[in-house]
Design a protein around this motif. Sequence first.
Motif, PDB file in Angstrom:
ATOM      1  N   ALA A  34     -43.365  80.656  -0.471  1.00 56.81           N
ATOM      2  CA  ALA A  34     -42.055  80.719   0.198  1.00 56.81           C
ATOM      3  C   ALA A  34     -41.832  79.390   0.909  1.00 56.81           C
ATOM      4  O   ALA A  34     -42.733  78.892   1.596  1.00 56.81           O
ATOM      5  CB  ALA A  34     -42.034  81.865   1.198  1.00 56.81           C
ATOM      6  N   LEU A  35     -40.646  78.820   0.723  1.00 53.42           N
ATOM      7  CA  LEU A  35     -40.328  77.560   1.408  1.00 53.42           C
ATOM      8  C   LEU A  35     -39.174  77.825   2.377  1.00 53.42           C
ATOM      9  O   LEU A  35     -38.095  78.275   1.955  1.00 53.42           O
ATOM     10  CB  LEU A  35     -39.959  76.480   0.394  1.00 53.42           C
ATOM     11  N   ALA A  36     -39.419  77.596   3.654  1.00 51.74           N
ATOM     12  CA  ALA A  36     -38.389  77.821   4.676  1.00 51.74           C
ATOM     13  C   ALA A  36     -37.864  76.483   5.174  1.00 51.74           C
ATOM     14  O   ALA A  36     -38.638  75.605   5.553  1.00 51.74           O
ATOM     15  CB  ALA A  36     -38.974  78.613   5.844  1.00 51.74           C
ATOM     16  N   VAL A  52     -44.356  77.202   3.153  1.00 48.55           N
ATOM     17  CA  VAL A  52     -44.133  75.801   3.526  1.00 48.55           C
ATOM     18  C   VAL A  52     -42.912  75.757   4.423  1.00 48.55           C
ATOM     19  O   VAL A  52     -41.872  76.329   4.097  1.00 48.55           O
ATOM     20  CB  VAL A  52     -43.896  74.930   2.263  1.00 48.55           C
ATOM     21  N   PHE A  53     -43.057  75.122   5.568  1.00 44.41           N
ATOM     22  CA  PHE A  53     -41.930  74.929   6.486  1.00 44.41           C
ATOM     23  C   PHE A  53     -41.456  73.483   6.306  1.00 44.41           C
ATOM     24  O   PHE A  53     -42.233  72.554   6.507  1.00 44.41           O
ATOM     25  CB  PHE A  53     -42.359  75.104   7.944  1.00 44.41           C
ATOM     26  N   LEU A  54     -40.195  73.307   5.929  1.00 44.36           N
ATOM     27  CA  LEU A  54     -39.662  71.945   5.861  1.00 44.36           C
ATOM     28  C   LEU A  54     -38.684  71.769   7.017  1.00 44.36           C
ATOM     29  O   LEU A  54     -37.587  72.341   7.018  1.00 44.36           O
ATOM     30  CB  LEU A  54     -38.954  71.674   4.530  1.00 44.36           C
ATOM     31  N   THR A 112     -47.622  68.273  -2.460  1.00 44.13           N
ATOM     32  CA  THR A 112     -48.921  68.528  -1.824  1.00 44.13           C
ATOM     33  C   THR A 112     -48.873  69.824  -1.022  1.00 44.13           C
ATOM     34  O   THR A 112     -49.785  70.661  -1.077  1.00 44.13           O
ATOM     35  CB  THR A 112     -49.266  67.353  -0.857  1.00 44.13           C
ATOM     36  N   ALA A 113     -47.774  70.005  -0.269  1.00 44.63           N
ATOM     37  CA  ALA A 113     -47.653  71.181   0.604  1.00 44.63           C
ATOM     38  C   ALA A 113     -47.609  72.469  -0.222  1.00 44.63           C
ATOM     39  O   ALA A 113     -48.294  73.455   0.093  1.00 44.63           O
ATOM     40  CB  ALA A 113     -46.388  71.042   1.453  1.00 44.63           C
ATOM     41  N   GLU A 159     -42.446  67.621   8.340  1.00 45.17           N
ATOM     42  CA  GLU A 159     -41.295  67.158   9.120  1.00 45.17           C
ATOM     43  C   GLU A 159     -40.673  65.980   8.370  1.00 45.17           C
ATOM     44  O   GLU A 159     -41.325  64.957   8.147  1.00 45.17           O
ATOM     45  CB  GLU A 159     -41.718  66.683  10.522  1.00 45.17           C
ATOM     46  N   ALA A 160     -39.413  66.117   7.988  1.00 49.58           N
ATOM     47  CA  ALA A 160     -38.721  65.040   7.274  1.00 49.58           C
ATOM     48  C   ALA A 160     -37.742  64.378   8.232  1.00 49.58           C
ATOM     49  O   ALA A 160     -36.861  65.042   8.791  1.00 49.58           O
ATOM     50  CB  ALA A 160     -37.996  65.613   6.068  1.00 49.58           C
TER      51      ALA A 160
END
Length: 352
Positions: free
Chosen positions: A151-153, A180-182, A231-232, A246-247
């Motif tokens: 799951a990507l949040a 994955v938290f973006l 990678t994440a 963190e972007a």
Amino acid sequence: MEVSTVEWLPSSSPVQLPDPNHPAPEPSRLLAAYRAMVVGRRFDAQATTLTKQGRLAVYPSSRGQEACQVGAALSIGAQDWLFPTYRDSVALVTRGIDPVEVLTLLRGDWHCGYDVPSTRTAPQCTPLATQTLHAVGLAHGEARKGRDTVALALIGDGATSEGDFHEALNFAAVFRAPVVFLVQNNGYAISVPLAKQSVAPSLAHKGIGYGVRSEQVDGNDAAAVLSVLDTAVAHARSGGGPFLVEAHTYRMEAHTNADDAGRYRSPDEVEQWRQRDPIDRQERQLRESGHLDDTAVEQIAAEAEEFAVQVRSRMQAEPSTDPADLFRHVYAEPTPQLTEQLAQLRAEQEAL
Ligand SMILES: Cc1ncc(C[n+]2csc(CCOP(=O)(O)OP(=O)(O)O)c2C)c(N)n1
């Protein structure tokens, strides 16, 4: 499990390519990212215009954040789940969701437009950070069923101050949920600059405190975003537990069409970020490496234009709505009051 704190710390500055720890993505993926960013930006501009024509109630622009949103959509597979916020329409369009369905909620309908289970994409979330808990719950459930879903949040910098985000990080770390938290750190939570939001060394450090592997990346460099997210996602999918990225990016437009960004930030600041435009940078890189030429650039621009034409003409059509929808899905069994009000509505409609 023994972990060295130093090993877990994010890099001292946001990752940019080339970087010895992060391989450059294949040229075909970089080209796909470029195409999606160009189409996404044209879609975004069209959506902003639709607010001015009264066809959309509100639109939070993705402009400037395309590398993050396209990177997010392209780093996960169709079997994975995406948990977006109101800001992330370009991520949804890149994921292949019908653009008119994407705009349905922002048009003012009561539902999110697209089919959540089949698209494996949660509704765009307006209450800040609640989607992070939903993502963790889903990821944990999928892992317990023996599936390798990730799951990507997506979440903004301001929302990392919400309690829900911290609970999500902690639960995910303890249960090693494949999530994955973006964090799209675009510098502002409406008018609140990051410096008034957090004094953490970086937002990536917030993950470290919970035992979540974390990294920071140049969010206007599509290649770097894809590489770090690869990678994440691989880390989460292989049972390594959650990962926070963190972007560092910038919202080029106002918070929404209802905001005046000129009241809290300077034209100079905006201009500095314009120099770091993610699409210009990606185009330059692809031209330099021989994977893009004038013909391809023109062809992709034409594709984006045609996409916008389709969105525009479909959005000009009046949507068909049934006012009785107001009474549906409120309770499993409607209350006597709702039944009575629905009957009144029906009588009024028939009398028209
Ligand atoms: C729980 C909650 N509190 C307050 C708000 C009002 N609100 C909407 S957007 C926003 C700023 C969010 O900033 P950030 O997380 O940085 O995301 P961005 O809009 O920059 O993408 C706020 C405070 C909300 N939607 N939900």
